[in-house]
Design a protein around this motif. Structure first.
Motif, PDB file in Angstrom:
ATOM      1  N   ARG A 184      -8.481  36.140  42.959  1.00 26.64           N
ATOM      2  CA  ARG A 184      -9.307  34.934  43.068  1.00 26.64           C
ATOM      3  C   ARG A 184      -8.745  33.987  44.124  1.00 26.64           C
ATOM      4  O   ARG A 184      -7.547  33.691  44.133  1.00 26.64           O
ATOM      5  N   PHE A 185      -9.642  33.509  45.019  1.00 31.37           N
ATOM      6  CA  PHE A 185      -9.260  32.575  46.073  1.00 31.37           C
ATOM      7  C   PHE A 185     -10.135  31.325  46.056  1.00 31.37           C
ATOM      8  O   PHE A 185     -10.164  30.584  47.028  1.00 31.37           O
ATOM      9  N   ASP A 186     -10.831  31.050  44.957  1.00 29.37           N
ATOM     10  CA  ASP A 186     -11.710  29.886  44.883  1.00 29.37           C
ATOM     11  C   ASP A 186     -10.936  28.621  45.267  1.00 29.37           C
ATOM     12  O   ASP A 186      -9.904  28.315  44.685  1.00 29.37           O
ATOM     13  N   GLY A 187     -11.456  27.881  46.242  1.00 28.74           N
ATOM     14  CA  GLY A 187     -10.847  26.613  46.620  1.00 28.74           C
ATOM     15  C   GLY A 187      -9.567  26.722  47.416  1.00 28.74           C
ATOM     16  O   GLY A 187      -8.943  25.699  47.737  1.00 28.74           O
ATOM     17  N   ALA A 188      -9.156  27.934  47.778  1.00 21.68           N
ATOM     18  CA  ALA A 188      -7.911  28.103  48.546  1.00 21.68           C
ATOM     19  C   ALA A 188      -8.106  27.675  49.998  1.00 21.68           C
ATOM     20  O   ALA A 188      -9.197  27.793  50.559  1.00 21.68           O
ATOM     21  N   ASP A 189      -7.065  27.163  50.607  1.00 19.17           N
ATOM     22  CA  ASP A 189      -7.076  26.801  52.030  1.00 19.17           C
ATOM     23  C   ASP A 189      -6.344  27.909  52.782  1.00 19.17           C
ATOM     24  O   ASP A 189      -5.120  28.019  52.725  1.00 19.17           O
ATOM     25  N   LEU A 190      -7.128  28.726  53.493  1.00 19.00           N
ATOM     26  CA  LEU A 190      -6.590  29.918  54.168  1.00 19.00           C
ATOM     27  C   LEU A 190      -6.552  29.763  55.681  1.00 19.00           C
ATOM     28  O   LEU A 190      -6.370  30.736  56.400  1.00 19.00           O
ATOM     29  N   ARG A 191      -6.726  28.555  56.186  1.00 17.13           N
ATOM     30  CA  ARG A 191      -6.898  28.354  57.627  1.00 17.13           C
ATOM     31  C   ARG A 191      -5.690  28.795  58.449  1.00 17.13           C
ATOM     32  O   ARG A 191      -5.832  29.148  59.618  1.00 17.13           O
ATOM     33  N   GLU A 192      -4.501  28.768  57.870  1.00 20.59           N
ATOM     34  CA  GLU A 192      -3.312  29.148  58.636  1.00 20.59           C
ATOM     35  C   GLU A 192      -2.836  30.562  58.311  1.00 20.59           C
ATOM     36  O   GLU A 192      -1.792  31.002  58.804  1.00 20.59           O
ATOM     37  N   ALA A 193      -3.590  31.284  57.497  1.00 19.64           N
ATOM     38  CA  ALA A 193      -3.164  32.626  57.077  1.00 19.64           C
ATOM     39  C   ALA A 193      -3.777  33.703  57.966  1.00 19.64           C
ATOM     40  O   ALA A 193      -4.875  33.551  58.494  1.00 19.64           O
ATOM     41  N   ASP A 194      -3.059  34.800  58.113  1.00 14.87           N
ATOM     42  CA  ASP A 194      -3.568  35.973  58.817  1.00 14.87           C
ATOM     43  C   ASP A 194      -4.420  36.769  57.830  1.00 14.87           C
ATOM     44  O   ASP A 194      -3.914  37.292  56.837  1.00 14.87           O
ATOM     45  N   LEU A 195      -5.735  36.849  58.102  1.00 15.22           N
ATOM     46  CA  LEU A 195      -6.661  37.556  57.214  1.00 15.22           C
ATOM     47  C   LEU A 195      -7.081  38.903  57.773  1.00 15.22           C
ATOM     48  O   LEU A 195      -8.092  39.467  57.355  1.00 15.22           O
ATOM     49  N   GLY A 196      -6.331  39.442  58.707  1.00 19.66           N
ATOM     50  CA  GLY A 196      -6.667  40.720  59.310  1.00 19.66           C
ATOM     51  C   GLY A 196      -6.819  41.814  58.264  1.00 19.66           C
ATOM     52  O   GLY A 196      -6.061  41.875  57.290  1.00 19.66           O
ATOM     53  N   GLY A 197      -7.829  42.665  58.449  1.00 20.20           N
ATOM     54  CA  GLY A 197      -8.040  43.768  57.528  1.00 20.20           C
ATOM     55  C   GLY A 197      -8.950  43.435  56.373  1.00 20.20           C
ATOM     56  O   GLY A 197      -9.247  44.301  55.541  1.00 20.20           O
ATOM     57  N   LEU A 198      -9.418  42.165  56.288  1.00 15.49           N
ATOM     58  CA  LEU A 198     -10.355  41.806  55.225  1.00 15.49           C
ATOM     59  C   LEU A 198     -11.655  42.572  55.410  1.00 15.49           C
ATOM     60  O   LEU A 198     -12.255  42.559  56.478  1.00 15.49           O
ATOM     61  N   LYS A 199     -12.085  43.250  54.371  1.00 12.24           N
ATOM     62  CA  LYS A 199     -13.305  44.057  54.446  1.00 12.24           C
ATOM     63  C   LYS A 199     -14.474  43.294  53.834  1.00 12.24           C
ATOM     64  O   LYS A 199     -14.310  42.483  52.930  1.00 12.24           O
ATOM     65  N   LEU A 200     -15.660  43.586  54.350  1.00  9.46           N
ATOM     66  CA  LEU A 200     -16.859  42.901  53.884  1.00  9.46           C
ATOM     67  C   LEU A 200     -17.020  43.009  52.376  1.00  9.46           C
ATOM     68  O   LEU A 200     -17.474  42.080  51.711  1.00  9.46           O
ATOM     69  N   THR A 201     -16.640  44.133  51.813  1.00 13.49           N
ATOM     70  CA  THR A 201     -16.805  44.320  50.369  1.00 13.49           C
ATOM     71  C   THR A 201     -15.944  43.346  49.572  1.00 13.49           C
ATOM     72  O   THR A 201     -16.180  43.136  48.384  1.00 13.49           O
ATOM     73  N   ASN A 202     -14.930  42.746  50.226  1.00 10.76           N
ATOM     74  CA  ASN A 202     -14.060  41.798  49.540  1.00 10.76           C
ATOM     75  C   ASN A 202     -14.443  40.344  49.805  1.00 10.76           C
ATOM     76  O   ASN A 202     -13.820  39.438  49.272  1.00 10.76           O
ATOM     77  N   ALA A 203     -15.452  40.123  50.633  1.00  7.69           N
ATOM     78  CA  ALA A 203     -15.784  38.774  51.065  1.00  7.69           C
ATOM     79  C   ALA A 203     -16.118  37.859  49.893  1.00  7.69           C
ATOM     80  O   ALA A 203     -15.791  36.667  49.913  1.00  7.69           O
ATOM     81  N   LYS A 204     -16.742  38.390  48.851  1.00  6.63           N
ATOM     82  CA  LYS A 204     -17.138  37.551  47.721  1.00  6.63           C
ATOM     83  C   LYS A 204     -15.946  36.946  46.993  1.00  6.63           C
ATOM     84  O   LYS A 204     -16.074  35.920  46.314  1.00  6.63           O
ATOM     85  N   LEU A 205     -14.786  37.560  47.126  1.00  7.20           N
ATOM     86  CA  LEU A 205     -13.601  37.026  46.477  1.00  7.20           C
ATOM     87  C   LEU A 205     -13.159  35.701  47.086  1.00  7.20           C
ATOM     88  O   LEU A 205     -12.395  34.955  46.478  1.00  7.20           O
ATOM     89  N   PHE A 206     -13.649  35.424  48.311  1.00  8.61           N
ATOM     90  CA  PHE A 206     -13.234  34.232  49.038  1.00  8.61           C
ATOM     91  C   PHE A 206     -14.276  33.120  48.983  1.00  8.61           C
ATOM     92  O   PHE A 206     -14.166  32.146  49.712  1.00  8.61           O
ATOM     93  N   LEU A 207     -15.286  33.274  48.122  1.00  7.84           N
ATOM     94  CA  LEU A 207     -16.307  32.237  48.015  1.00  7.84           C
ATOM     95  C   LEU A 207     -15.661  30.912  47.608  1.00  7.84           C
ATOM     96  O   LEU A 207     -14.880  30.846  46.665  1.00  7.84           O
ATOM     97  N   GLY A 208     -15.968  29.841  48.358  1.00  5.11           N
ATOM     98  CA  GLY A 208     -15.397  28.539  48.053  1.00  5.11           C
ATOM     99  C   GLY A 208     -14.072  28.277  48.737  1.00  5.11           C
ATOM    100  O   GLY A 208     -13.551  27.158  48.690  1.00  5.11           O
ATOM    101  N   ALA A 209     -13.498  29.289  49.389  1.00 11.29           N
ATOM    102  CA  ALA A 209     -12.243  29.091  50.131  1.00 11.29           C
ATOM    103  C   ALA A 209     -12.541  28.494  51.501  1.00 11.29           C
ATOM    104  O   ALA A 209     -13.664  28.572  52.005  1.00 11.29           O
TER     105      ALA A 209
END
Length: 228
Positions: A184-209
């Motif tokens: 779960r990443f709801d409300g997380a601030d990921l702007r400074e993180a390396d998100l390389g390799g994130l797959k479309l199937t996982n995109a819903k986990l980042f809703l609200g981030a």
């Protein structure tokens, strides 16, 4: 009445030597000692200090290590399973492929450490903190980082299945190719993180981030779309 301190320098202590030292009920300071492959399981080493020590493949299974301090030690493949490490402090240590399974890590801290491939399965971790630390390929399943400030943590290829990063703030570090099933990443601030390799199937986990425009463009490109 304060306990006396005994400093052991440049030795290669075996279990018998450590047991002998413990008879004095003193705080032990090990400086540049080599414990590689030693069996220190179940020993009471509370408050001990380890500086520049070698602990490769050392067994500390179920050892009492509360309030211990570890500075620039090399402990690859060391076994800390079921050890009591409450309030322990690790600084600039190489702990690659070490096992912490079922260890008590409440209020323990890791600063500028290497924990590549480490196993944190079923640990007790209230107040546990990491900073500027490599957790590449580590097993961190079901751990909670909720509302934490995560400074310089590299979770590349780590197993983060079931972890809770809600409202966490990433300051550097990254999640490249991490395993994030049910994470779960709801409300997380990921702007400074390396998100390389994130797959479309996982995109819903980042809703609200929150992510940056650059990261958004990278995600769109990963979908095969062109950003004009």
């Amino acid at each position: 009445m304060s306990r006396p301190t005994i400093t052991i320098t440049g030795e290669t202590p075996d279990r018998a030597r450590v047991e002998q030292l413990l008879l004095d009920d003193a705080i032990l300071v090990f400086d540049n000692c080599d414990f590689s492959g030693a069996d220190l399981s179940r020993l009471n080493l509370q408050d001990a200090v380890f500086r520049h020590c070698q602990l490769a493949e050392t067994s500390l299974y179920a050892a009492r290590l509360a309030r211990t301090q570890w500075q620039r030690c090399r402990a690859g493949q060391a076994d800390f399973e079921s050890a009591d490490l409450v309030d322990a402090r690790f600084a600039s240590c190489d702990l690659n492929n070490s096992s912490w399974r079922r260890a008590k890590l409440a209020s323990a801290s890791f600063r500028s450490c290497k924990l590549t491939g480490a196993n944190f399965e079923e640990v007790s971790y209230l107040g546990l903190s990491f900073e500027d630390t490599l957790l590449v390929g580590a097993d961190l399943r079901r751990m909670s980082f909720r509302k934490m400030k995560l400074v310089g943590l590299d979770f590349a290829d780590a197993d983060l299945s079931g972890c809770d990063f809600r409202d966490a703030v990433f300051e550097g570090g990254g999640l490249r190719d991490a395993h994030i099933r049910d994470t779960r990443f709801d409300g997380a601030d990921l702007r400074e993180a390396d998100l390389g390799g994130l797959k479309l199937t996982n995109a819903k986990l980042f809703l609200g981030a929150t992510i940056s425009p650059r990261q958004a463009a990278e995600l769109v490109r990963a979908m095969g779309l062109n950003v004009a």
